[in-house]
Write an enzyme that holds these catalytic residues in place. Structure first.
Site, PDB file in Angstrom:
ATOM      1  N   CYS A 196      -9.497 -30.475   5.727  1.00 25.75           N
ATOM      2  CA  CYS A 196      -9.431 -30.054   7.218  1.00 25.75           C
ATOM      3  C   CYS A 196      -9.213 -29.143   7.931  1.00 25.75           C
ATOM      4  CB  CYS A 196      -7.807 -31.183   7.179  1.00 25.75           C
ATOM      5  SG  CYS A 196      -8.000 -32.704   6.473  1.00 25.75           S
ATOM      6  N   GLN A 197      -9.249 -27.515   7.095  1.00 27.75           N
ATOM      7  CA  GLN A 197      -9.251 -27.190   7.754  1.00 27.75           C
ATOM      8  C   GLN A 197     -10.350 -26.768   8.138  1.00 27.75           C
ATOM      9  OE1 GLN A 197      -6.144 -24.397   5.145  1.00 27.75           O
ATOM     10  NE2 GLN A 197      -8.202 -24.311   3.655  1.00 27.75           N
TER      11      GLN A 197
END
Length: 353
Positions: A149-150
């Site tokens: 997700c980063q």
């Protein structure tokens, strides 16, 4: 020192709204022991809508979902999921680029950075964007893959370094995730909760030295070695297997005060006007709000994106930034923050131009 700007962002989602269908399917797989807990977590998720490349063609609550998943039967193989990714990803990227108004400047792009953790195909999306949209064939290409997700923050960081080293560079950043292709068949509560959270989406952005949008002021990264297995993302025979521990929110809440100084380059969190936090779930946002002692409403854009889109992995924080740019005022300071496997975090400091 060259100043670098995130000039603008455009977003797109598939046309199929699937939140109700996914919830009903998951509820049908819950064991009697977990039914009450599942219902409580469903009610507290604070998600109203989610979008998928999978069409919910079956009645809600039946034993099949979108013609792709079937209760009591083997879920699709990794090969089948990757074939669907290859078929669906280009059109979603095209939609984001159309909203970006990309046709007018495709010939000016010097670098292309693509972030994804839900699909791997070669030739990949970068070649499609060159062929379909008139990007110069000599464009320099970079893939940021499997960072969870980063990854969008890492993609923006890559673009930032490119422009700082070459002020004439104009970088197209694309973050595209088809998370709904990786749901797993199981009666385990941890797996079924993924049916309540994940969705598909794409964001496209331009990064350059042109002084418009958000001035990107710096980046920071941090890992918690003692929490390495709290978020994992591994390729299995039946898709990509995610582990998302229920301890992640409380771990983040305790770690964030120690991260604050380095993450914000010494600036107290109270002096940051804008917070674009990846909405990994309601409990993640609550943990960030608590850990950094943010005022109520500080994560309004993140909560709105979660409500209307769910968790689209790396693309999600770009949706938050896009919404924030529509109401931000010149001079405001901001921080974009996202989490991923490790447990790790990536942050971007910015100021509204």
């Amino acid at each position: 020192m060259v100043e670098v700007f995130l000039n603008r962002i455009a977003t797109a989602v598939p046309r199929h709204e699937v939140h109700g269908a996914f919830r009903a399917f998951a509820a049908g797989q819950v064991t009697a022991r977990d039914r009450a807990l599942f219902a409580r977590m469903d009610a507290r998720a604070e998600i109203a809508r989610r979008w998928s490349v999978l069409e919910p063609s079956e009645p809600e609550g039946s034993g099949t979902l979108c013609g792709f998943y079937r209760a009591g039967a083997a879920f699709p193989t990794t090969r089948a999921r990757m074939a669907r990714y290859e078929a669906e990803a280009p059109a979603l990227a095209d939609a984001a680029l159309a909203r970006l108004g990309f046709a007018a400047e495709a010939s000016r792009v010097t670098h292309l950075v693509v972030a994804t953790c839900t699909g791997f195909v070669a030739p990949f999306l970068d070649r499609h964007l060159v062929e379909r949209h008139g990007v110069p064939r000599g464009v320099e290409r970079t893939l940021v893959g499997f960072m969870g997700c980063q990854a969008a923050i890492n993609a923006l960081k890559t673009a930032w370094h490119i422009v700082r080293s070459d002020p004439g560079a104009r970088v197209l950043v694309v973050s595209l995730e088809l998370c709904t292709l990786h749901l797993q068949g199981s009666s385990a509560l941890e797996q079924l909760l993924c049916f309540l959270l994940f969705a598909d989406g794409c964001a496209a952005a331009i990064v350059s030295a042109e002084p418009a949008g958000l001035r990107m002021e710096g980046f920071s990264s941090v890992m918690l070695p003692e929490a390495a297995e709290m978020i994992t993302w591994r390729i299995g025979d039946d898709g990509f297997d995610m582990t998302l521990s229920g301890l992640v929110p409380i771990t983040l809440a305790h770690a964030l005060p120690d991260w604050e100084k380095g993450m914000l380059d010494g600036l107290p969190a109270a002096e940051v006007d804008l917070w674009a936090v990846h909405p990994g779930g309601r409990s993640i946002l609550d943990a960030v709000e608590h850990g950094l002692a943010l005022h109520q409403g500080a994560l309004a854009e993140s909560r709105a994106v979660l409500r209307d889109h769910g968790n689209m992995s790396s693309a999600t924080v770009m949706f938050v930034l896009a919404a924030m740019m529509r109401r931000a005022q010149a001079g405001q300071r901001g921080c974009a923050l996202a989490f991923g496997p490790g447990l790790s975090a990536e942050a971007m400091r910015f100021r509204v131009a």
